[in-house]
Design an enzyme around this catalytic site. Structure first.
Site, PDB file in Angstrom:
ATOM      1  N   PRO A  75      75.324  44.013  36.080  1.00 30.09           N
ATOM      2  CA  PRO A  75      74.655  44.873  37.073  1.00 30.09           C
ATOM      3  C   PRO A  75      73.281  45.318  36.603  1.00 30.09           C
ATOM      4  O   PRO A  75      73.094  45.692  35.442  1.00 30.09           O
ATOM      5  CB  PRO A  75      75.617  46.049  37.215  1.00 30.09           C
ATOM      6  CG  PRO A  75      76.952  45.433  36.953  1.00 30.09           C
ATOM      7  CD  PRO A  75      76.720  44.418  35.871  1.00 30.09           C
ATOM      8  N   CYS A  76      72.345  45.285  37.536  1.00 31.01           N
ATOM      9  CA  CYS A  76      70.940  45.438  37.158  1.00 31.01           C
ATOM     10  C   CYS A  76      70.281  46.677  37.734  1.00 31.01           C
ATOM     11  O   CYS A  76      69.072  46.820  37.640  1.00 31.01           O
ATOM     12  CB  CYS A  76      70.158  44.215  37.637  1.00 31.01           C
ATOM     13  SG  CYS A  76      70.314  43.920  39.420  1.00 31.01           S
ATOM     14  N   GLN A  77      71.050  47.599  38.319  1.00 29.52           N
ATOM     15  CA  GLN A  77      70.417  48.731  38.983  1.00 29.52           C
ATOM     16  C   GLN A  77      69.518  49.528  38.061  1.00 29.52           C
ATOM     17  O   GLN A  77      68.483  50.046  38.459  1.00 29.52           O
ATOM     18  CB  GLN A  77      71.483  49.658  39.583  1.00 29.52           C
ATOM     19  CG  GLN A  77      72.134  49.095  40.838  1.00 29.52           C
ATOM     20  CD  GLN A  77      73.348  48.226  40.530  1.00 29.52           C
ATOM     21  OE1 GLN A  77      73.517  47.755  39.400  1.00 29.52           O
ATOM     22  NE2 GLN A  77      74.181  47.988  41.509  1.00 29.52           N
ATOM     23  N   PHE A  79      67.682  48.409  35.743  1.00 29.37           N
ATOM     24  CA  PHE A  79      66.447  47.690  35.440  1.00 29.37           C
ATOM     25  C   PHE A  79      65.546  47.553  36.657  1.00 29.37           C
ATOM     26  O   PHE A  79      64.374  47.259  36.548  1.00 29.37           O
ATOM     27  CB  PHE A  79      66.766  46.263  34.958  1.00 29.37           C
ATOM     28  CG  PHE A  79      67.664  46.203  33.763  1.00 29.37           C
ATOM     29  CD1 PHE A  79      67.439  47.006  32.658  1.00 29.37           C
ATOM     30  CD2 PHE A  79      68.756  45.358  33.751  1.00 29.37           C
ATOM     31  CE1 PHE A  79      68.269  46.935  31.555  1.00 29.37           C
ATOM     32  CE2 PHE A  79      69.588  45.284  32.649  1.00 29.37           C
ATOM     33  CZ  PHE A  79      69.339  46.079  31.553  1.00 29.37           C
ATOM     34  N   ASN A 114      69.386  38.038  35.953  1.00 30.17           N
ATOM     35  CA  ASN A 114      69.110  39.451  36.179  1.00 30.17           C
ATOM     36  C   ASN A 114      67.776  39.601  36.903  1.00 30.17           C
ATOM     37  O   ASN A 114      67.075  38.617  37.156  1.00 30.17           O
ATOM     38  CB  ASN A 114      69.100  40.223  34.839  1.00 30.17           C
ATOM     39  CG  ASN A 114      69.735  41.592  34.973  1.00 30.17           C
ATOM     40  OD1 ASN A 114      69.302  42.398  35.785  1.00 30.17           O
ATOM     41  ND2 ASN A 114      70.766  41.862  34.181  1.00 30.17           N
TER      42      ASN A 114
END
Length: 365
Positions: A75-77, A79, A114
């Site tokens: 999960p990239c929230q 970043f 990502n």
């Protein structure tokens, strides 16, 4: 006979990454996904028996099979440009779970996908350290940014791709398409017309069919496919008037001031793509999880003519968004309208994952 190549898909979502690898002949032996609707969608398409629905931290290493390749996008929230950019966001730590599974599975290759900001994060630096003298020391990394449009996807979506290999360096795949392909030998970018042209301009419904199914002992809405996802909305007359002023490639600055909400009138710069309209001849902008809201990006249907005789004043539908992500119409979906929209927006474009799979398969042969 070609040997079977096997995968583990971590943070699998609805299966955008797996879809591309399966198309290239890979067989998934394990998939891990925390969200029920996304896990159900994955299971509906690729099988429930190998799907682990739950927290990856609770995945026992004894249940991790050895495979040829591990794929996935933690999960990239934390970043994301749209997020808080909090380096202490616990979701940013989930890449450590990815590393744990890689150690257990001992793949020849792993792939991390990502957001583009990932390479500027402190977590990425820690990942590099793991390959220098840590848990991933036997892997050689290649990494960089890939634009999905450069691989035939009808969408401009730039992502960080990391390929780790312990069988010799595997570089990132080369583009097959280009915006200006003259003299390059590449194919031209694919526009939205090729992906969503021909679908009914006026969706027949605003609701998913009333049906449910069961996965992992839980009841979930579904299974849906194709035109089930061609869902309209009921915009207000004011919204329709705003949409009508926006030409292809345009946005909120094309809307007359008296029609703008106060927040936009008081913000004369920035957020240029909101209330934007797609262009038939170009790939769409990035499909995010709220593509059904024109105030969130360039999500208006591309059909618009100067004379005002043929304009489609609505945001794209779930089906159109799924097509722009590269999902075929026979792909199966589970969840609510919002739940499916999140799955579509969070997915890896199928065409991009297939290009990576094809490239890695050639490196494994």
């Amino acid at each position: 006979m070609t040997a079977e190549l096997t995968t583990i898909d971590l943070f699998a979502g609805c299966g955008g990454m797996s879809a591309g690898f399966v198309k290239q002949g890979f067989t998934p032996l394990l998939a891990v996904e925390f969200d029920l609707y996304a896990a159900a969608t994955y299971a509906a398409n690729f099988g429930e028996r190998h799907t682990f629905y739950g927290d990856i931290a609770k995945l026992d290493e004894a249940d991790v099979p050895e495979v040829d390749i591990v794929i996935g996008g933690p999960p990239c929230q934390g970043f994301s440009n749209l997020g808080s950019k909090d380096i202490d966001d616990p979701r940013n730590q989930l890449w450590r779970e990815y590393v744990r599974v890689v150690r257990a599975a001992r793949p020849k290759v792993f792939v991390i996908e990502n957001v583009d900001r990932f390479m500027k994060s402190s977590e990425f630096q820690l990942l590099l350290a793991e390959t220098e003298e840590g848990a991933l020391a036997e892997y050689e990394l290649s990494y960089g940014h890939l634009n999905a449009a450069d691989f035939g996807v009808g969408q401009r979506r730039v992502r960080t791709i990391v390929i780790g290999s312990r069988i010799g360096r595997i570089d990132l795949p080369n583009a097959t398409h280009a915006r200006d392909p003259e003299d390059s030998g590449l194919l031209p970018w694919v526009g939205t017309r090729e992906r969503i042209g021909g679908l009914p301009e006026k969706p027949a419904t605003t609701s998913l069919p009333d049906s449910s199914t069961e996965f992992f002992g839980e009841h979930v809405p579904g299974i849906f496919k194709g035109l089930d996802l061609h869902l309209g909305r009921n915009p207000t007359p004011l919204s329709l008037e705003r949409y009508d002023h926006v030409p292809p490639g345009g946005g909120r600055f094309d809307v007359p001031e008296h029609l703008l909400p106060r927040c936009w009138r008081e913000k004369p710069s920035g957020t240029t793509d909101v209330m934007g309209r797609m262009r038939w001849e170009m790939p769409s902008h990035t499909i995010r999880t709220e593509f059904f809201k024109p105030e969130k990006g360039q999500y208006l249907h591309p059909q618009w003519d100067e004379a005002g005789k043929h304009r489609v004043n609505r945001p794209i539908t779930h089906l159109e968004a799924a097509r722009l992500q590269g999902f075929p119409d026979d792909f199966l979906w589970c969840g609510t309208k919002i739940g499916i929209a999140k799955q579509i927006g969070n997915a890896v474009p199928v065409g991009l994952s297939e290009a990576i799979a094809r490239h890695i398969r050639s490196g494994l042969s």
